[in-house]
Design a protein around this motif. Sequence first.
Motif: not given
Length: 261
Positions: A149-162
Amino acid sequence: MARARARRRDARARMPLSAHLSEFRNRLILAVIGVAIGAVAGWFFYTPVFEALQEPVLAVAVRDDAMVAVNFAGIATALDIRIKVSLFLGVIVSAPWWLYQLWAFVAPGLKAGEKRYTFGFLGAAIPLFFAGVALAWWVYPRAVEILIGFTPESAANWLEAQMFVSFATRLVLVFGIAFVFPVVMVALTWARVVRARTWLKGWRWAVLLIFVAAAVLTPTPDVVTMLFMAVPMCALYFAAVGIGLWRERARAKKEARALAS
């Protein structure tokens, strides 16, 4: 008879360091073998478990229409993640086995009449471990939702799998192991390694460390989640101290009666 028991305890206490290290090595090897066998079984359950770990991320992406996903960045990442999840499952399913190895190392040389304590230790440690795992599984989706939820609305959050898998598995295992620690306290008191009064004298530091650990291990900003871990651990700590004090008093009375006779 009391003197004979005392001599046996003294003999165990005078075991050379090399013997203790050898016993530790043997127990560790047996525990690792159990985890490895569990990991082989866990390999075949990788897909449903990984989907369950990923579910909170997908739920946030759908709910907020956000660009959030678990990202496999390298060519060998998928294989590495499968191995990690399999080992994680191996630790979970083999918990009764490695908990027994822990007890066997802490309390060696049990007499025939004392073997029932093994069932008491495992009867408490195994349910507490899985209770901690269940609590962590309840906390986990809340943690994922709040942190993403802390990710800005205009940004993407690609979670590194490791990092994503390490975060999830460590959270679950730490909760489970934390809930077992009070049983280890009782075992150490039973084996006369640490006196119950020593645990009691350090209760202030213990409570402080429990709350600090809960704050670190529950990566969410709300106090309620932290209390869900800290309060049960504090209660278990004082329960372990109480059981240890009861055991020491009962042992002292028994030894006094034996000497008197």
